[in-house]
Design an enzyme around this catalytic site. Structure first.
Site, PDB file in Angstrom:
ATOM      1  N   PHE A 151       0.808  -1.226   0.000  1.00  0.00           N
ATOM      2  CA  PHE A 151       0.000   0.000   0.000  1.00  0.00           C
ATOM      3  C   PHE A 151       0.839   1.273   0.000  1.00  0.00           C
ATOM      4  CE2 PHE A 151       0.982  -0.039   4.533  1.00  0.00           C
ATOM      5  CZ  PHE A 151       1.086   1.312   4.816  1.00  0.00           C
ATOM      6  N   LYS A 175      -1.167  -7.189  -9.228  1.00  0.00           N
ATOM      7  CA  LYS A 175      -2.144  -7.270  -8.136  1.00  0.00           C
ATOM      8  C   LYS A 175      -1.757  -6.204  -7.120  1.00  0.00           C
ATOM      9  CE  LYS A 175      -3.166  -8.411  -4.443  1.00  0.00           C
ATOM     10  NZ  LYS A 175      -3.572  -7.377  -3.452  1.00  0.00           N
ATOM     11  N   GLU A 178      -5.020  -3.632  -1.955  1.00  0.00           N
ATOM     12  CA  GLU A 178      -6.463  -3.375  -1.936  1.00  0.00           C
ATOM     13  C   GLU A 178      -6.800  -2.146  -1.091  1.00  0.00           C
ATOM     14  OE1 GLU A 178      -4.652  -5.731  -0.682  1.00  0.00           O
ATOM     15  OE2 GLU A 178      -5.640  -6.944   0.857  1.00  0.00           O
ATOM     16  N   ARG A 179      -5.771  -1.594  -0.385  1.00  0.00           N
ATOM     17  CA  ARG A 179      -6.066  -0.459   0.487  1.00  0.00           C
ATOM     18  C   ARG A 179      -6.087   0.875  -0.270  1.00  0.00           C
ATOM     19  NH1 ARG A 179      -2.257  -1.740   5.601  1.00  0.00           N
ATOM     20  NH2 ARG A 179      -1.586  -3.652   4.613  1.00  0.00           N
ATOM     21  N   SER A 228       5.323  -6.986   3.285  1.00  0.00           N
ATOM     22  CA  SER A 228       5.886  -7.318   4.590  1.00  0.00           C
ATOM     23  C   SER A 228       6.643  -8.653   4.533  1.00  0.00           C
ATOM     24  CB  SER A 228       4.760  -7.393   5.628  1.00  0.00           C
ATOM     25  OG  SER A 228       3.827  -8.372   5.229  1.00  0.00           O
ATOM     26  N   CYS A 283       9.554   1.696   3.534  1.00  0.00           N
ATOM     27  CA  CYS A 283      10.461   0.605   3.901  1.00  0.00           C
ATOM     28  C   CYS A 283      11.890   1.128   4.062  1.00  0.00           C
ATOM     29  CB  CYS A 283      10.423  -0.514   2.878  1.00  0.00           C
ATOM     30  SG  CYS A 283      11.120  -0.001   1.323  1.00  0.00           S
ATOM     31  N   GLU A 385       9.098  -4.129  12.982  1.00  0.00           N
ATOM     32  CA  GLU A 385       8.812  -3.004  12.082  1.00  0.00           C
ATOM     33  C   GLU A 385       7.493  -2.376  12.535  1.00  0.00           C
ATOM     34  OE1 GLU A 385       7.606  -3.923   8.008  1.00  0.00           O
ATOM     35  OE2 GLU A 385       8.848  -2.270   7.317  1.00  0.00           O
TER      36      GLU A 385
HETATM   37  P1  NAD Z   1       1.509  -6.645   2.979  1.00  0.00           P
HETATM   38  O1  NAD Z   1       2.536  -7.696   3.051  1.00  0.00           O
HETATM   39  O2  NAD Z   1       0.392  -6.677   3.969  1.00  0.00           O
HETATM   40  O3  NAD Z   1       0.788  -6.669   1.539  1.00  0.00           O
HETATM   41  C1  NAD Z   1       1.535  -6.641   0.345  1.00  0.00           C
HETATM   42  C2  NAD Z   1       0.711  -7.327  -0.746  1.00  0.00           C
HETATM   43  O4  NAD Z   1       0.500  -8.691  -0.384  1.00  0.00           O
HETATM   44  C3  NAD Z   1      -0.663  -6.719  -0.967  1.00  0.00           C
HETATM   45  O5  NAD Z   1      -0.927  -6.676  -2.357  1.00  0.00           O
HETATM   46  C4  NAD Z   1      -1.589  -7.683  -0.258  1.00  0.00           C
HETATM   47  O6  NAD Z   1      -2.866  -7.747  -0.854  1.00  0.00           O
HETATM   48  C5  NAD Z   1      -0.879  -9.010  -0.391  1.00  0.00           C
HETATM   49  N1  NAD Z   1      -1.157  -9.913   0.729  1.00  0.00           N
HETATM   50  C6  NAD Z   1      -1.413  -9.557   2.018  1.00  0.00           C
HETATM   51  N2  NAD Z   1      -1.603 -10.650   2.776  1.00  0.00           N
HETATM   52  C7  NAD Z   1      -1.477 -11.715   1.964  1.00  0.00           C
HETATM   53  C8  NAD Z   1      -1.564 -13.129   2.156  1.00  0.00           C
HETATM   54  N3  NAD Z   1      -1.822 -13.658   3.358  1.00  0.00           N
HETATM   55  N4  NAD Z   1      -1.355 -13.930   1.103  1.00  0.00           N
HETATM   56  C9  NAD Z   1      -1.087 -13.424  -0.114  1.00  0.00           C
HETATM   57  N5  NAD Z   1      -1.001 -12.091  -0.360  1.00  0.00           N
HETATM   58  C10 NAD Z   1      -1.181 -11.244   0.658  1.00  0.00           C
HETATM   59  O7  NAD Z   1       2.266  -5.245   3.009  1.00  0.00           O
HETATM   60  P2  NAD Z   1       1.650  -3.788   3.127  1.00  0.00           P
HETATM   61  O8  NAD Z   1       1.135  -3.575   4.496  1.00  0.00           O
HETATM   62  O9  NAD Z   1       0.757  -3.505   1.977  1.00  0.00           O
HETATM   63  O10 NAD Z   1       2.968  -2.906   2.901  1.00  0.00           O
HETATM   64  C11 NAD Z   1       3.840  -2.565   3.943  1.00  0.00           C
HETATM   65  C12 NAD Z   1       5.008  -3.511   4.021  1.00  0.00           C
HETATM   66  O11 NAD Z   1       5.698  -3.516   2.784  1.00  0.00           O
HETATM   67  C13 NAD Z   1       6.037  -3.117   5.057  1.00  0.00           C
HETATM   68  O12 NAD Z   1       6.484  -4.271   5.715  1.00  0.00           O
HETATM   69  C14 NAD Z   1       7.162  -2.504   4.234  1.00  0.00           C
HETATM   70  O13 NAD Z   1       8.440  -2.557   4.832  1.00  0.00           O
HETATM   71  C15 NAD Z   1       7.091  -3.341   3.017  1.00  0.00           C
HETATM   72  N6  NAD Z   1       7.716  -2.680   1.881  1.00  0.00           N
HETATM   73  C16 NAD Z   1       8.938  -3.145   1.484  1.00  0.00           C
HETATM   74  C17 NAD Z   1       9.581  -2.523   0.441  1.00  0.00           C
HETATM   75  C18 NAD Z   1      10.916  -3.023  -0.017  1.00  0.00           C
HETATM   76  O14 NAD Z   1      11.319  -2.634  -1.084  1.00  0.00           O
HETATM   77  N7  NAD Z   1      11.605  -3.868   0.721  1.00  0.00           N
HETATM   78  C19 NAD Z   1       8.987  -1.440  -0.215  1.00  0.00           C
HETATM   79  C20 NAD Z   1       7.741  -1.020   0.209  1.00  0.00           C
HETATM   80  C21 NAD Z   1       7.111  -1.653   1.262  1.00  0.00           C
END
Ligand code: NAD
Length: 501
Positions: A151, A175, A178-179, A228, A283, A385
């Protein structure tokens, strides 16, 4: 039946706004639901995959320069629509408009780099590797590729992925989160306007069901993920199990070391933006300062306190705001819970942002900037985090102690050092177990023509995101060895292994 506008899918060049499952998309500044986003079932994702597969042969054989021209057109369209896109980002993510523009600009730079794909795909050629034998390596498209994005950068992170994937001749299924899905989908529409043929880029909104379909369908050859760490680890394991190439970028806990010789005033300014910009939802944010020596720690704390007092927190659309709300109500509760936890664990809460109310926006998800002193390894607020406006100061005696602490942490995304000592900086950059390192640069996010990625549990897979690594990730090498024997010359069988001896 909800009257809210629907954010749908883009499949085969058409926007689809009907589906059985959907969820609300909230404006974090007001706490009100303003849209509904469709959640694709397996069948819808399979339809997107079928469209991407059908579009692949023609797109793969389209001259690279023609593919690249679409990226050049898209760059112009993104610049033209910047205001509209930033308004969408702020309305769903909450970040202030200037920050949304920064993210969009970084995304545009990735589109710009993708427009150099013909140059990057030129391959390698060697003449006369044997008698009248020539050999070359070329980089061929994989087929249907996919991306799953978080998101916190709804415009930029998708643009890390699909522009280079399609510029290399692949088709793509995205994909998004969704937020805050609106800007991501709008950019995909602009790609069609830029000349991308239908089916080359498809967007399916959804949740785990959509993701799992992408991870298991054999037609999908590669998956890029950013999000994450627990989900990144799952994506990597599942994708690999199903024979896909996977890169999965995860979470972070980035430490900034402040040395006794640092220019503390400048370091404090840099830390303010890195800790509280985008409400800490980056991140590459800095949630931990490691101050070397108590005098350094005291000076940093005093400087931060003074700067925090000047911060303006409110809706991202209001002029002059430094920080907006957190993305959703559950995330707000989670971050606030970490602050409560830090107090319970015995860290010193120097600035308490809990209880902040923004007049006229009482239902928004606002948490004021929080600052802890005396944070220690082992505390939950040190280890995990938080992804919010919570900065902790850890006190250490030496640079080596700071580095040992950073190296022992499970994450290794970014870090930086503030110092005027070149020898210390060189020792730090040379030895620290982190993927992206800054020297007097708090957010060392590589530019589009380098690649982005952390170490340890911040990245699963071998190749980093965007830049030169993206060309390698979205292509497979084929090496061709060619010889045209002279007609009529009789050649005997050779049983020894061919070599240049
Ligand atoms: P998230 O892991 O909750 O979601 C990321 C994606 O995964 C979304 O599209 C979501 O729909 C999908 N998803 C969520 N739960 C799932 C599941 N159980 N099974 C399959 N798919 C699933 O992350 P977020 O809250 O949207 O974003 C924040 C996180 O992203 C933080 O941990 C941040 O550090 C990380 N991030 C990392 C980088 C990097 O380059 N390392 C960059 C940006 C964000």
């Amino acid at each position: 039946m909800s009257q809210l506008p629907t954010v749908g899918h883009l499949i085969g060049g058409k926007i689809i706004t009907t589906g059985d499952r959907a969820q609300d998309v909230f404006n974090p500044a007001t706490g009100k639901a303003e849209k509904r986003v469709l959640l694709a079932p397996k069948a819808t994702v399979e339809e997107a995959i079928a469209n991407a597969q059908a579009a692949f042969p023609a797109w793969r054989n389209t001259p690279p320069l023609k593919r690249a021209r679409v990226m050049s057109n898209l760059k112009v369209l993104l610049e033209k629509h910047a205001e509209e896109l930033c308004a969408m980002i702020t309305a769903e993510h909450g970040k202030v408009l200037s920050d949304a523009l920064g993210e969009l600009q970084r995304g545009i730079e990735n589109v710009e780099y993708a427009s150099y794909a013909p140059e990057l795909l030129k391959g390698e050629h060697s003449k006369n590797v044997g008698p009248a034998i020539d050999s070359w390596s070329e980089f061929q498209a994989l087929g249907v590729t996919a991306g799953i994005t978080p998101f916190n950068f709804p415009a930029m992170v998708p643009l890390w992925m699909w522009p280079m994937a399609v510029a290399c001749g692949n088709t793509f299924i995205l994909k998004p989160s969704e937020r805050d899905p609106s800007s991501t989908l709008r950019i995909a529409e602009l790609a069609l306007e830029a000349g991308l043929p239908p089916g080359v880029l498809n967007v399916v909104n959804g949740d785990k069901e959509a993701v799992d379909t992408l991870l298991t369908d054999p037609r999908v050859k590669a998956v890029s993920f950013v999000g994450s760490t627990p989900i990144a680890e799952y994506i990597y394991a599942e994708g690999c199990k199903h024979g896909k190439r996977v890169q999965a970028l995860g979470g972070a806990k980035n430490h900034a070391v402040v040395m006794p010789d640092a220019d503390v005033a400048n370091a404090v300014s840099a830390l303010m933006g890195a800790a509280y910009g985008s409400c800490g939802e980056r991140c590459m944010a800095i949630p931990l300062v490691v101050a070397v020596g108590d005098a350094t720690a005291d000076a940093v704390i005093e400087g931060l306190k003074a700067e925090i007092a000047k911060m303006k927190v409110g809706p991202g659309t209001a002029p002059g705001m430094d920080m907006g709300p957190l993305v959703t109500k559950p995330h707000f509760e989670k971050v606030k819970g970490y602050v409560d936890q830090g107090v319970k664990e015995g860290a010193t809460l120097v600035v308490d942002g809990r209880g902040l109310k923004v007049a006229g926006h009482e239902d928004g998800y606002y948490l004021g900037p929080c600052l802890f002193d005396n944070v220690k390894p082992g505390m939950v607020i040190y280890q995990e985090e938080i992804f919010g406006p919570v900065l902790g100061v850890v006190r250490v005696k030496t640079l080596q102690e700071a580095m040992d602490m950073i190296d022992a942490h499970e994450y290794g995304n970014g870090t930086c050092i503030f110092t005027r000592d070149g020898e210390a900086a060189r020792y730090f950059t040379d030895n620290i177990l982190v993927g992206m390192v800054g020297v007097n640069v708090p957010l060392p996010v590589p530019v589009a023509y380098h690649s982005f990625g952390g170490w340890k549990r911040s990245l699963f897979g071998d190749l980093h995101a965007y830049g030169p690594d993206a060309v390698r990730f979205y292509t497979k090498r084929k090496t061709i060895t060619q010889r045209w024997p002279s007609a009529g010359v009789r050649e005997g069988a050779v049983f020894s292994f061919p070599s240049s001896r």
